[in-house]
Design an enzyme around this catalytic site. Structure first.
Site, short mmCIF file in Angstrom:
data_model
loop_
_atom_site.label_atom_id
_atom_site.label_comp_id
_atom_site.label_asym_id
_atom_site.label_seq_id
_atom_site.Cartn_x
_atom_site.Cartn_y
_atom_site.Cartn_z
N GLU A 1 17.24 23.48 -2.31
CA GLU A 1 16.33 24.11 -3.27
C GLU A 1 16.55 23.53 -4.66
O GLU A 1 17.33 22.60 -4.84
CB GLU A 1 16.54 25.63 -3.30
CG GLU A 1 17.96 26.05 -3.61
CD GLU A 1 18.21 27.54 -3.38
OE1 GLU A 1 17.27 28.27 -3.06
OE2 GLU A 1 19.37 27.96 -3.53
N ASP B 1 20.07 29.75 -13.30
CA ASP B 1 19.06 28.75 -12.94
C ASP B 1 18.57 27.95 -14.14
O ASP B 1 17.36 27.83 -14.37
CB ASP B 1 17.87 29.43 -12.24
CG ASP B 1 18.27 30.34 -11.12
OD1 ASP B 1 19.22 30.01 -10.40
OD2 ASP B 1 17.65 31.41 -10.95
#
Length: 563
Positions: A218, A46
């Site tokens: 997302e 991420d």
């Protein structure tokens, strides 16, 4: 374009195979510098990136490991140096009782008017929060929690005097049309008073095309570029169907249109049996260099078979190309994410830094007085249970074990490679059967191997244990040599080998070919990669004993990462 053409020329010359072409290849290689992907090997998922004062800064998820949210800096987007952690004090996060894949999810990092901001979701432990610093190396503030931001994967957008937070959230009216139905929402944020000052608005419902039931929209980021606000998001879930998609609008509040040629990055349509695959690519962030070029960091994985990988989700780097009608595309010149690209134009890799990419060795003789920034602990420590003195790392034997959702005496190091080894030298005299110390290969509390020295029926032994739902299963044991004990774990894809030796003896294999798929997220679940580290416990009993580690060594040598 010139660099790209030279890169293609290099590949063509390599394929020719004559003596002349080999010489020419060497000349071409000297003419163009390349970098190696992943730029952060091992469990660095991420990634988020920003630019400040001529430097780049990057952070990644750490979930329920401590310290949390590493802060890296680079002047070339390729060579990264860790300078601190945004969450490095126990007061900043309470992780007791959490599964290892909870905690710090998907941070964003940004810089505005002299202040660095990291925004993140502390899953199951407080929700979304912001920490700030004027020096990215720290100290960072205690978290400002944002109860109005109900979701995950937040990022901050600065627009003139206004500040916004964009994030993943629930479906409209919390009514899912299908499994994985989510939204992207935004609120206005008062950065001076650290509070939300507007209702949220839905920017994207479901994803690029609601009629196709897209899942898990997302990881949103908004960029103000030329005449548009670009909203870039991940879609498809953080697995083999992962992708990156793009929307844009003339107004920051929307409406946002999806590009009709989305996704702008994915590997999901490629042959899964291809050699040395990179999969699961998505969850990207992008940044512009001084020369105007754009580059993207994103997560991807290197499986050794199917969807099996133990190194976790790693940070990759690829160029961003803009279409004639103004849409960004990541890795536009290739179908497959490349292990090597030409260096970003105008910069040279800093080879003086301790490497995080390619094949490398790491050795620590514990002379620094403090733990190296690469090390991790399981959850937040409530006390200091280690000391460093005279070139040793001493761990207190405490009741907590790695099979509990607490903070054991464990100092872990990421497994960065598919092929490699880790070793240590241990001085330890167990006084009773529950006392043990050694190495742990850790995925989660129910998926780990402990390779330890302990006491059985009055005899000191070396033992290998496998964690199960019901406790530990013994896989192998042998009488321990007298004096200091060396322990070594080597691994090749899904096979782990465990060896031991006295201080000056030849290694003896205790167990070989121990299954590594058991340590993969495909079997273990969750979002983290394997860590390998030093460990001591008294297995539920109180103890005054200590285990001393004289050094820790790690070496990785993946064939695909050899330059």
């Amino acid at each position: 374009m010139r660099n790209f053409l030279l890169f293609l020329l290099t590949l063509l010359l390599v394929s020719c195979g004559t003596k002349e072409s080999v010489a020419t290849t060497a000349e071409a290689s000297n003419a163009i510098a390349t970098f190696q992907n992943p730029v952060l090997t091992g469990f660095y998922p991420d990634p988020a990136v920003c630019k400040a004062n001529g430097q780049f800064y990057l952070t990644t998820s750490t979930f329920a490991y401590f310290p949390g949210l590493p802060i890296f800096t680079s002047n070339d987007l390729v060579s990264w140096k860790q300078i601190g952690n945004a969450m490095d004090r126990p007061s900043q996060m309470k992780l007791e009782g959490l599964e290892i894949s909870r905690g710090n999810f998907a941070p964003g990092i940004s810089f505005h008017e002299g202040t660095f901001y990291v925004i993140c979701t502390l899953a199951d432990a407080g929700g979304n929060f912001i920490v700030t610093a004027t020096n990215p190396a720290g100290p960072w503030s205690d978290p400002y929690f944002l109860p109005e931001v109900d979701g995950i994967d937040p990022s901050i957008v600065f627009e003139g005097e206004k500040t916004y937070i964009v994030y993943n959230s629930i479906p409209p009216e919390n009514k899912s049309l299908y499994s994985g139905h989510r939204t992207i929402r935004m609120v206005e944020f008062d950065r001076k008073n650290m509070k939300v000052v507007s209702d949220n608005k839905i920017l994207v419902n479901g994803g690029t095309d609601l009629s196709k039931e897209p899942v898990w929209i997302e990881a949103p980021h908004i960029y103000d570029i030329n005449d548009y606000y670009y909203l870039m998001c991940a879609e498809g879930g953080t697995g083999p169907q992962h992708s990156e998609v793009i929307f844009r609008s003339k107004d920051i509040w929307g409406p946002y249109e999806a590009w009709d040629e989305n996704p702008i990055l994915t590997q999901r349509d490629l042959d899964p049996s291809r050699a040395n695959p990179v999969t699961t690519a998505g969850h990207a962030d992008m940044v512009q260099m001084d020369n105007g070029d754009w580059w993207a960091v994103f997560l991807a994985v290197r499986p050794y078979e199917g969807n099996y990988f133990n190194t976790g989700r790693e940070t990759f780097l690829a160029p961003v190309t803009w279409t004639e009608d103004g849409w960004p595309v990541i890795n536009a010149d290739f179908e497959e994410v490349q292990y090597s690209y030409p260096m970003p134009s105008g910069v040279a890799a800093d080879n003086t830094l301790a490497p995080f990419a390619g094949n490398f060795d790491f050795e620590d003789e514990f002379t620094a007085g403090e733990l190296d920034l690469r090390y991790l602990m399981l959850r937040t420590p409530s006390e200091k249970w280690y000391t460093m003195k005279d070139g040793t790392l001493d761990l207190q034997l405490r009741p907590t074990t790695v099979n509990e959702l607490s903070n054991p005496s464990y100092v872990g190091f990421r497994q960065h490679h598919l092929v490699g080894e880790a070793s240590t030298m241990l001085t330890f005299d167990p006084a009773k059967p529950g006392e043990q110390a050694g190495l742990v290969i850790f995925q989660n509390s129910r998926h780990n191997y402990t390779f330890i020295k302990t006491l059985i029926d009055g005899e000191t032994v070396v033992k290998l244990l496998k964690a199960t739902e019901d406790g530990n299963e013994e896989l192998a044991s042998a009488a321990a040599p007298d004096g200091p004990l060396r322990l070594q774990v080597s691994f090749v894809n899904d096979a782990y080998n465990f060896s031991y030796a006295g201080e000056a003896e030849t290694f003896t294999t205790l167990a070989e070919g121990v299954p590594g798929k058991y340590l993969s997220t495909q079997e273990a679940g969750g979002f983290v990669g394997v860590t390998i580290g030093m460990y001591a416990t008294s297995s539920g009993e109180t103890s005054d004993n200590t285990a001393s580690f004289e050094w820790f060594r790690y070496a990785g040598d993946d064939k695909i990462l050899r330059k």
